[in-house]
Design an enzyme around this catalytic site. Structure first.
Site, PDB file in Angstrom:
ATOM      1  N   TRP A 193      14.538   5.640 -12.076  1.00 50.46           N
ATOM      2  CA  TRP A 193      13.309   5.335 -11.521  1.00 50.46           C
ATOM      3  C   TRP A 193      12.020   5.560 -12.491  1.00 50.46           C
ATOM      4  O   TRP A 193      10.976   5.626 -12.369  1.00 50.46           O
ATOM      5  CB  TRP A 193      13.070   6.763 -10.511  1.00 50.46           C
ATOM      6  CG  TRP A 193      13.424   8.154 -10.604  1.00 50.46           C
ATOM      7  CD1 TRP A 193      14.623   8.591 -10.024  1.00 50.46           C
ATOM      8  CD2 TRP A 193      13.020   8.964 -11.568  1.00 50.46           C
ATOM      9  NE1 TRP A 193      14.894   9.966 -10.271  1.00 50.46           N
ATOM     10  CE2 TRP A 193      13.728  10.046 -11.407  1.00 50.46           C
ATOM     11  CE3 TRP A 193      11.798   9.005 -12.380  1.00 50.46           C
ATOM     12  CZ2 TRP A 193      13.366  11.479 -11.970  1.00 50.46           C
ATOM     13  CZ3 TRP A 193      11.516  10.004 -13.120  1.00 50.46           C
ATOM     14  CH2 TRP A 193      12.591  11.396 -12.894  1.00 50.46           C
ATOM     15  N   ARG A 250      11.415   3.141 -14.158  1.00 49.22           N
ATOM     16  CA  ARG A 250      10.766   2.020 -14.282  1.00 49.22           C
ATOM     17  C   ARG A 250       9.695   1.928 -13.260  1.00 49.22           C
ATOM     18  O   ARG A 250       8.990   0.640 -13.192  1.00 49.22           O
ATOM     19  CB  ARG A 250      11.831   0.932 -13.652  1.00 49.22           C
ATOM     20  CG  ARG A 250      13.240   0.831 -14.613  1.00 49.22           C
ATOM     21  CD  ARG A 250      12.951   0.499 -15.976  1.00 49.22           C
ATOM     22  NE  ARG A 250      12.541  -0.925 -16.252  1.00 49.22           N
ATOM     23  CZ  ARG A 250      13.501  -1.837 -16.292  1.00 49.22           C
ATOM     24  NH1 ARG A 250      14.845  -1.617 -16.295  1.00 49.22           N
ATOM     25  NH2 ARG A 250      13.385  -3.129 -16.180  1.00 49.22           N
ATOM     26  N   HIS A 267       0.376   2.399  -8.320  1.00 48.04           N
ATOM     27  CA  HIS A 267       0.244   3.521  -9.050  1.00 48.04           C
ATOM     28  C   HIS A 267       0.574   3.204 -10.628  1.00 48.04           C
ATOM     29  O   HIS A 267       1.155   2.382 -10.847  1.00 48.04           O
ATOM     30  CB  HIS A 267       1.207   4.701  -8.469  1.00 48.04           C
ATOM     31  CG  HIS A 267       2.629   4.343  -8.435  1.00 48.04           C
ATOM     32  ND1 HIS A 267       3.018   4.131  -7.112  1.00 48.04           N
ATOM     33  CD2 HIS A 267       3.638   4.425  -9.275  1.00 48.04           C
ATOM     34  CE1 HIS A 267       4.103   3.747  -7.427  1.00 48.04           C
ATOM     35  NE2 HIS A 267       4.565   3.829  -8.507  1.00 48.04           N
ATOM     36  N   ASP A 327       5.903  -3.360  -4.591  1.00 46.13           N
ATOM     37  CA  ASP A 327       6.609  -1.818  -4.524  1.00 46.13           C
ATOM     38  C   ASP A 327       5.618  -1.053  -3.891  1.00 46.13           C
ATOM     39  O   ASP A 327       4.321  -1.000  -3.954  1.00 46.13           O
ATOM     40  CB  ASP A 327       6.974  -1.293  -5.642  1.00 46.13           C
ATOM     41  CG  ASP A 327       7.440   0.104  -5.943  1.00 46.13           C
ATOM     42  OD1 ASP A 327       8.620   0.395  -5.224  1.00 46.13           O
ATOM     43  OD2 ASP A 327       6.630   0.998  -6.174  1.00 46.13           O
ATOM     44  N   HIS A 335       1.499   2.150   0.712  1.00 44.15           N
ATOM     45  CA  HIS A 335       0.710   2.905   0.054  1.00 44.15           C
ATOM     46  C   HIS A 335      -0.676   2.172  -0.261  1.00 44.15           C
ATOM     47  O   HIS A 335      -1.659   2.858  -1.285  1.00 44.15           O
ATOM     48  CB  HIS A 335       1.183   3.788  -0.852  1.00 44.15           C
ATOM     49  CG  HIS A 335       2.319   4.501  -0.278  1.00 44.15           C
ATOM     50  ND1 HIS A 335       2.093   5.769   0.213  1.00 44.15           N
ATOM     51  CD2 HIS A 335       3.699   4.454  -0.375  1.00 44.15           C
ATOM     52  CE1 HIS A 335       3.292   6.260   0.814  1.00 44.15           C
ATOM     53  NE2 HIS A 335       4.282   5.289   0.420  1.00 44.15           N
ATOM     54  N   GLU A 354       7.306  -4.032   0.244  1.00 48.53           N
ATOM     55  CA  GLU A 354       7.751  -2.880   0.830  1.00 48.53           C
ATOM     56  C   GLU A 354       7.083  -1.889   1.676  1.00 48.53           C
ATOM     57  O   GLU A 354       6.163  -1.084   1.210  1.00 48.53           O
ATOM     58  CB  GLU A 354       8.506  -1.941  -0.573  1.00 48.53           C
ATOM     59  CG  GLU A 354       9.407  -0.674  -0.039  1.00 48.53           C
ATOM     60  CD  GLU A 354       9.547   0.529  -0.888  1.00 48.53           C
ATOM     61  OE1 GLU A 354      10.390   0.918  -1.037  1.00 48.53           O
ATOM     62  OE2 GLU A 354       8.322   0.526  -1.692  1.00 48.53           O
ATOM     63  N   GLU A 404       4.336   6.340  12.967  1.00 53.07           N
ATOM     64  CA  GLU A 404       3.610   6.283  11.850  1.00 53.07           C
ATOM     65  C   GLU A 404       2.107   5.407  11.865  1.00 53.07           C
ATOM     66  O   GLU A 404       2.275   4.543  12.858  1.00 53.07           O
ATOM     67  CB  GLU A 404       4.416   6.081  10.488  1.00 53.07           C
ATOM     68  CG  GLU A 404       5.448   6.843  10.234  1.00 53.07           C
ATOM     69  CD  GLU A 404       5.972   6.795   8.863  1.00 53.07           C
ATOM     70  OE1 GLU A 404       5.444   6.007   8.136  1.00 53.07           O
ATOM     71  OE2 GLU A 404       6.805   7.657   8.416  1.00 53.07           O
ATOM     72  N   ASN A 457      19.661  -0.792  -0.399  1.00 52.46           N
ATOM     73  CA  ASN A 457      18.813  -1.205  -1.377  1.00 52.46           C
ATOM     74  C   ASN A 457      18.889  -0.076  -2.536  1.00 52.46           C
ATOM     75  O   ASN A 457      19.682   0.815  -2.348  1.00 52.46           O
ATOM     76  CB  ASN A 457      17.434  -1.538  -1.121  1.00 52.46           C
ATOM     77  CG  ASN A 457      16.639  -0.265  -0.877  1.00 52.46           C
ATOM     78  OD1 ASN A 457      17.050   0.814  -0.776  1.00 52.46           O
ATOM     79  ND2 ASN A 457      15.264  -0.602  -0.280  1.00 52.46           N
ATOM     80  N   ASP A 496      17.070   2.249  -3.404  1.00 53.80           N
ATOM     81  CA  ASP A 496      16.797   3.640  -2.919  1.00 53.80           C
ATOM     82  C   ASP A 496      17.536   4.210  -1.785  1.00 53.80           C
ATOM     83  O   ASP A 496      18.183   5.352  -2.192  1.00 53.80           O
ATOM     84  CB  ASP A 496      15.488   3.565  -2.210  1.00 53.80           C
ATOM     85  CG  ASP A 496      14.148   3.335  -3.280  1.00 53.80           C
ATOM     86  OD1 ASP A 496      14.275   4.193  -4.223  1.00 53.80           O
ATOM     87  OD2 ASP A 496      13.059   2.851  -2.828  1.00 53.80           O
TER      88      ASP A 496
END
Ligand code: LM2
Ligand code: CA
Length: 491
Positions: A62, A64, A105, A194, A198, A224, A231, A289, A291
């Site tokens: 991670w 990356r 981010h 990615d 968010h 993603e 939610e 995947n 994750d």
């Protein structure tokens, strides 16, 4: 003019997690091109935080996902020159490159050294450059309750302590767009965004439009957005982005398939949009995947190569079933029990942390199919998975299921019109039966058990009689698949 030759479309792609650029180039030429893969999703190619030990693991994968700049000069997968060479060589054999774009981010933490040996600090990334104005302020963290009640915090606070970019700012949007346009100009064909969940749809839409507007050919975008009922942020809020052409990763696909493989696969007869999945034209389908296979990204039960033959069968189902755009996972080996749980371990490595790739050492066949920690699994080279890519390509023109059969339990079969037929036996006994297929009479190769080489089938032959009937025998926990592009005696 004799007319144009029919070309078979390429309709499935693979994620080569943590592969090096030099290795991916070889894999495109040796395997992915010949087997008909459309594309490879590669690990994030930009400069990233260098983490020697994280969450107790050496050189975690991670790292990356902690960008330090958008330079391609050196990531763990290699250099810019190697990246460019890979893109060109893969494109030349019909295999596109999709980049995992980490744009929500930058890094976590307060400072460190990057994969290219450069320093960075909290809200300080001089190689972009980004400073404190380029991040959402005041800094806040996304809490568990926010997912249900506060979309603004899901978009504007930090995910796992990762410094959250002010993606609404024209300056930040411009830097991200420059990065993605650079990649597209190199020849990259698509972007996985990615942590798209968010980034607000407004901000992400502006970035996608800016990139598309600067290119002659629009890249393929898939986002993603991990769906969960109740939610505040849902995938359909993103469907209209990029002139309505974007896709989303459909996380319900793999969890639904896993639940039926834990119960009765005959219940997959109605699988699709009616189960609450995104429209097929919007969804990227996947069994697991990077994750989900190791309990990251919110967990949930997904099948992995640890499930053995059943994992192969789940992929056979995915590649035969007309839903979405399938993504095959390709892993390096990890332990998943008790204290040996390798949820953060990076890929096989040399002592300096550099990746020990499957094609290292000038070999003629890659070091794949090694499921012990330190090895590369290469699920995309498992014969049932590799050859079902050809099945999906051959059957793409007939986007329907017919001649469905099941035994009310864990044996199923179905056809794809006059293009292909598949039998899946997830029971401990042999299945032998005469099936109604929709295929023209002839001799077909069961591609689960063998490859067609120079027109000769290395596995079982299946004879389809006029009228479409075929006797097919399938061993316990195995499958059989025939299609019009794998006939015996054809060239
Ligand atoms: C994704 N989904 O939205 C990726 O698919 C997922 O793999 C990424 O998390 C995430 N976005 C951010 O890009 C992974 C990994 C995390 C890891 C982050 C950043 O699942 O565990 O977080 O990458 O490398 C790690 C530590 C975490 C720490 C964080 C920041 O595990 O404990 O949080 O770094 O230092 C304080
Ligand atoms: Ca954000």
């Amino acid at each position: 003019c004799a007319g144009h030759a029919q070309t078979t479309p390429r309709t499935a792609f693979v994620h080569l997690l943590e592969w090096k650029w030099t290795d991916i180039a070889k894999e495109c030429e040796a395997h992915l091109g010949p087997k008909g893969f459309a594309a490879v999703q590669v690990s994030p190619p930009n400069e990233h935080n260098w983490v020697s030990v994280g969450d107790g693991a050496p050189f975690p994968w991670w790292m990356r996902y902690q960008p330090v700049s958008y330079s391609l000069d050196r990531s763990r997968s290699g250099t810019r020159a190697e990246f460019v060479n890979m893109v060109q060589r893969c494109n030349a054999v019909g295999v596109g490159i999709y980049v995992d774009a980490v744009i929500n981010h930058m890094s976590g933490g307060n400072g460190g050294t990057s994969s290219a040996g450069n320093g960075w600090g909290h809200h300080s990334y001089p190689r972009v450059p980004y400073g404190s104005n380029d991040f959402h302020q005041p800094v806040c963290g996304i809490g568990d309750a926010d997912y249900r009640s506060d979309a603004g915090r899901v978009w504007g606070c930090e995910l796992s302590g990762l410094q959250d970019l002010n993606t609404g700012s024209p300056y930040v949007q411009g830097k991200i767009a420059d990065y993605l346009v650079d990649l597209a100009n190199i020849g990259v064909k698509g972007f996985r965004v990615d942590a798209a969940k968010h980034i607000s749809p407004g901000d992400l839409g502006a970035i996608i439009s800016a990139v598309n507007g600067r290119l002659a050919t629009k890249p393929y975008w898939y986002l993603e957005v991990i769906q969960a009922d109740g939610e505040a942020v849902q995938p359909n809020q993103y469907f209209g982005l990029g002139d309505g052409l974007v896709n989303v990763l459909e996380f319900k696909y793999g969890s639904s398939v896993a639940s039926k493989f834990s119960g009765r696969i005959s219940e997959l007869k109605t699988f699709g949009e009616s189960w609450g999945l995104s429209p097929s034209s919007k969804g990227v389908a996947f069994i697991d995947n990077h994750d989900k296979q190791r309990g990251h990204g919110g967990g949930g039960t997904y099948m992995t190569y640890h499930w053995g033959a059943q994992y192969d069968l789940a992929n056979v189902f995915m590649l035969a079933w007309p839903y979405g755009y399938p993504q095959v996972m390709s892993s390096y080996a990890f332990n998943n029990s008790g204290t040996l749980y390798d949820s953060s371990y990076g890929p096989p490595y040399n002592s300096d942390g550099s990746t020990k790739g499957p094609w290292d050492g000038g070999v003629t066949t890659p070091a794949c199919l090694n499921q012990t920690r330190g090895g590369w699994v290469c699920e995309h080279r498992f014969r049932p998975i590799a050859n079902m890519v050809g099945f999906r390509n051959a059957t793409a023109a007939n986007w329907t299921v017919n001649n469905w059969w099941d035994n009310g339990n864990n044996q199923i079969a179905f056809g794809r019109g006059d293009k292909g037929f598949v039998v899946i036996n997830k029971e401990a006994s042999t299945l032998s039966r005469s099936f109604q297929t929709g295929l023209p009479a002839g001799q077909y190769c069961d591609v689960i058990g063998g490859d067609v080489v120079n027109g000769v089938c290395g596995g079982n032959l299946v004879t389809v009689a006029s009228g479409g009937m075929a006797n097919i025998t399938v061993a316990a926990f195995s499958a059989a698949a025939i299609h019009v592009n794998a006939k015996s005696g054809s060239t």
